[in-house]
Scaffold this motif. Structure first.
Motif, PDB file in Angstrom:
ATOM      1  N   MET A   1       0.694  -1.185   0.057  1.00  0.00           N
ATOM      2  CA  MET A   1       0.086  -0.089  -0.012  1.00  0.00           C
ATOM      3  C   MET A   1       0.713   1.310  -0.088  1.00  0.00           C
ATOM      4  N   GLY A   2       2.208   1.142   0.170  1.00  0.00           N
ATOM      5  CA  GLY A   2       3.043   2.257  -0.009  1.00  0.00           C
ATOM      6  C   GLY A   2       3.269   2.688  -1.363  1.00  0.00           C
ATOM      7  N   LYS A   3       2.896   1.621  -2.218  1.00  0.00           N
ATOM      8  CA  LYS A   3       3.279   1.666  -3.689  1.00  0.00           C
ATOM      9  C   LYS A   3       2.086   1.879  -4.550  1.00  0.00           C
ATOM     10  N   PHE A   4       0.948   1.553  -3.909  1.00  0.00           N
ATOM     11  CA  PHE A   4      -0.491   1.967  -4.520  1.00  0.00           C
ATOM     12  C   PHE A   4      -1.574   1.896  -3.603  1.00  0.00           C
ATOM     13  N   GLY A   5      -2.667   2.523  -3.686  1.00  0.00           N
ATOM     14  CA  GLY A   5      -3.863   2.470  -3.160  1.00  0.00           C
ATOM     15  C   GLY A   5      -5.043   1.766  -3.374  1.00  0.00           C
ATOM     16  N   THR A   6      -5.864   1.330  -2.518  1.00  0.00           N
ATOM     17  CA  THR A   6      -6.958   0.329  -2.765  1.00  0.00           C
ATOM     18  C   THR A   6      -8.219   1.052  -2.028  1.00  0.00           C
ATOM     19  N   ARG A   7      -9.392   0.574  -2.215  1.00  0.00           N
ATOM     20  CA  ARG A   7     -10.686   1.066  -1.513  1.00  0.00           C
ATOM     21  C   ARG A   7     -10.526   0.778  -0.240  1.00  0.00           C
ATOM     22  N   LEU A   8     -11.090   1.642   0.690  1.00  0.00           N
ATOM     23  CA  LEU A   8     -11.033   1.214   2.380  1.00  0.00           C
ATOM     24  C   LEU A   8      -9.761   1.559   3.048  1.00  0.00           C
TER      25      LEU A   8
ATOM     26  N   SER B   1      -7.599   4.422   2.458  1.00  0.00           N
ATOM     27  CA  SER B   1      -6.951   5.468   2.069  1.00  0.00           C
ATOM     28  C   SER B   1      -5.869   6.232   3.120  1.00  0.00           C
ATOM     29  N   SER B   2      -6.290   6.255   4.281  1.00  0.00           N
ATOM     30  CA  SER B   2      -5.310   6.772   5.439  1.00  0.00           C
ATOM     31  C   SER B   2      -4.073   5.852   5.684  1.00  0.00           C
ATOM     32  N   TYR B   3      -4.201   4.640   5.672  1.00  0.00           N
ATOM     33  CA  TYR B   3      -3.370   3.532   5.691  1.00  0.00           C
ATOM     34  C   TYR B   3      -2.256   3.895   4.576  1.00  0.00           C
ATOM     35  N   ALA B   4      -2.818   3.770   3.347  1.00  0.00           N
ATOM     36  CA  ALA B   4      -2.062   3.957   2.032  1.00  0.00           C
ATOM     37  C   ALA B   4      -1.414   5.294   2.225  1.00  0.00           C
ATOM     38  N   ALA B   5      -2.155   6.376   2.751  1.00  0.00           N
ATOM     39  CA  ALA B   5      -1.244   7.769   2.740  1.00  0.00           C
ATOM     40  C   ALA B   5       0.067   7.601   3.799  1.00  0.00           C
ATOM     41  N   SER B   6      -0.292   7.054   4.821  1.00  0.00           N
ATOM     42  CA  SER B   6       0.822   6.972   5.782  1.00  0.00           C
ATOM     43  C   SER B   6       2.092   6.061   5.128  1.00  0.00           C
ATOM     44  N   LYS B   7       1.750   5.222   4.622  1.00  0.00           N
ATOM     45  CA  LYS B   7       2.774   4.217   3.891  1.00  0.00           C
ATOM     46  C   LYS B   7       3.479   4.873   2.620  1.00  0.00           C
ATOM     47  N   HIS B   8       2.727   5.882   1.810  1.00  0.00           N
ATOM     48  CA  HIS B   8       3.271   6.572   0.795  1.00  0.00           C
ATOM     49  C   HIS B   8       4.120   7.656   1.463  1.00  0.00           C
ATOM     50  N   ALA B   9       3.797   8.277   2.587  1.00  0.00           N
ATOM     51  CA  ALA B   9       4.495   9.351   3.190  1.00  0.00           C
ATOM     52  C   ALA B   9       6.010   8.695   3.772  1.00  0.00           C
ATOM     53  N   LEU B  10       5.926   7.396   4.261  1.00  0.00           N
ATOM     54  CA  LEU B  10       7.472   7.044   4.638  1.00  0.00           C
ATOM     55  C   LEU B  10       8.028   6.697   3.118  1.00  0.00           C
ATOM     56  N   HIS B  11       7.645   6.298   2.316  1.00  0.00           N
ATOM     57  CA  HIS B  11       8.775   6.252   1.100  1.00  0.00           C
ATOM     58  C   HIS B  11       9.329   7.663   0.760  1.00  0.00           C
ATOM     59  N   GLY B  12       8.393   8.585   0.647  1.00  0.00           N
ATOM     60  CA  GLY B  12       8.925   9.854   0.380  1.00  0.00           C
ATOM     61  C   GLY B  12       9.987  10.410   1.364  1.00  0.00           C
TER      62      GLY B  12
ATOM     63  N   GLU C   1       0.338 -10.894  -4.834  1.00  0.00           N
ATOM     64  CA  GLU C   1       0.173  -9.194  -4.738  1.00  0.00           C
ATOM     65  C   GLU C   1       1.282  -8.412  -4.912  1.00  0.00           C
ATOM     66  N   ILE C   2       2.397  -8.875  -4.951  1.00  0.00           N
ATOM     67  CA  ILE C   2       3.646  -8.058  -5.290  1.00  0.00           C
ATOM     68  C   ILE C   2       3.763  -7.683  -6.623  1.00  0.00           C
ATOM     69  N   TRP C   3       3.047  -8.409  -7.772  1.00  0.00           N
ATOM     70  CA  TRP C   3       3.028  -7.919  -8.889  1.00  0.00           C
ATOM     71  C   TRP C   3       2.359  -6.701  -9.075  1.00  0.00           C
ATOM     72  N   GLY C   4       1.280  -6.139  -8.261  1.00  0.00           N
ATOM     73  CA  GLY C   4       0.674  -5.132  -8.179  1.00  0.00           C
ATOM     74  C   GLY C   4       1.810  -3.879  -8.306  1.00  0.00           C
ATOM     75  N   ILE C   5       2.647  -4.092  -7.449  1.00  0.00           N
ATOM     76  CA  ILE C   5       3.760  -2.859  -7.580  1.00  0.00           C
ATOM     77  C   ILE C   5       4.147  -2.659  -8.963  1.00  0.00           C
ATOM     78  N   TYR C   6       4.589  -3.560  -9.736  1.00  0.00           N
ATOM     79  CA  TYR C   6       4.985  -3.434 -11.073  1.00  0.00           C
ATOM     80  C   TYR C   6       4.253  -3.041 -12.275  1.00  0.00           C
ATOM     81  N   LEU C   7       2.744  -3.667 -12.094  1.00  0.00           N
ATOM     82  CA  LEU C   7       1.772  -3.296 -12.828  1.00  0.00           C
ATOM     83  C   LEU C   7       1.250  -1.888 -12.656  1.00  0.00           C
ATOM     84  N   LYS C   8       1.449  -1.400 -11.522  1.00  0.00           N
ATOM     85  CA  LYS C   8       1.202   0.175 -11.108  1.00  0.00           C
ATOM     86  C   LYS C   8       2.154   1.117 -11.859  1.00  0.00           C
ATOM     87  N   ARG C   9       3.522   0.534 -11.673  1.00  0.00           N
ATOM     88  CA  ARG C   9       4.718   1.384 -12.228  1.00  0.00           C
ATOM     89  C   ARG C   9       4.549   1.317 -13.970  1.00  0.00           C
TER      90      ARG C   9
END
Length: 264
Positions: free
Chosen positions: A143-150, A152-163, A240-248
């Motif tokens: 979720m640090g690489k892409f977001g899904t429904r339900l 939002s806040s969790y994905a945002a926190s993980k995206h922030a860690l990456h930056g 599910e790891i393939w989602g990282i590459y598909l998103k990219r």
């Protein structure tokens, strides 16, 4: 591996990935500092470690209380004199639609997942810079690489860690300090049970992905060699790891897939 006599501080050490890391690192000869909110559960983790446990220090912390973490970090440094590995593993998830999620819930998720890890890292960083060595490991998520429904806040926190930690990696490279961002897929833990609903109550349900996910023990076994190799970004999971590459590579196509997926 080369964790012999190294000092590892693990947050979120009372269960799941953190607990499994405690057992794996101690079996490799590491000295441990174990942290979470629940001191009694940390004691059980310590007792479950094999052999001499005199080199395991229990340090209760609450990642939601950032102002208390500087003093906690000093206590951790005093325990063994330094920290070789800081595992920023503690965190909390969320399961609710954006429209139904109170701002207090979003703030709590960010406070624990992002600001807690940042505060601990900043408190430990000067000692690593003085010694010209150290390794900071951050448990993110797919979720640090892409977001899904339900989520939002969790994905945002993980995206922030990456930056944040991508930037830190560039700043401390010359001081021989390494930064690894770990992106687990589905791991069989209580992360969805403990996730926050939109009103702040517990979700109290095991997600289908977690039900069939990798065990924390297996996850820890896969992670430690990657840490030794000083890998900057680590992906461990199933398909599910393939989602990282598909998103990219094909983001529009991947978003269409996500819209049709069942999300729990």
């Amino acid at each position: 591996m080369s964790f012999e006599n190294k000092v590892a501080w693990i947050t979120g050490a009372s269960s799941g990935i953190g607990e499994a890391l405690a057992y794996a690192l101690h079996s490799e000869g590491a000295k441990l500092i174990l942290s979470s909110r629940r001191e009694n559960v940390l004691q059980k983790v310590k007792d479950n470690c094999r052999g001499d446990t005199s080199d395991i220090y229990i340090l209760p912390i609450d990642l939601a209380k950032a102002k208390s973490l500087s003093a906690k970090a000093q206590e951790a440094l005093d325990a063994f004199g330094h920290i070789d590995y800081l595992f920023n593993n503690g965190g909390i998830s969320q399961r609710s639609k954006v429209v139904n999620t109170d701002m207090d819930v979003t703030r709590k998720v960010m406070e624990i997942n992002f600001f807690g890890s940042v505060a601990l890292t900043k408190a430990i960083l000067p000692s690593m810079m003085d010694r010209q060595t150290g390794h900071i490991i951050v448990t993110s998520s797919v979720m640090g690489k892409f977001g899904t429904r339900l989520r939002s806040s969790y994905a945002a926190s993980k995206h922030a860690l990456h930056g944040y930690f991508d930037s830190l990696r560039q700043e401390v490279h010359k001081e021989n300090i390494h930064v690894s961002l770990v992106c687990p897929g589905y791991v069989k833990t209580d992360v969805t049970k403990n996730a926050l609903e939109g009103d702040g109550s517990k979700h109290n349900q095991m997600g289908k992905g977690q039900q069939h996910g990798m065990t924390p023990t297996k996850f820890a076994q896969k992670l430690l060699p990657e840490i030794i190799a000083k890998k900057e970004e680590i992906y461990i999971g199933g398909k599910e790891i393939w989602g990282i590459y598909l998103k990219r590579i094909v983001p529009s196509f991947f978003n269409k897939i996500l819209r049709k997926m069942e999300v729990t």
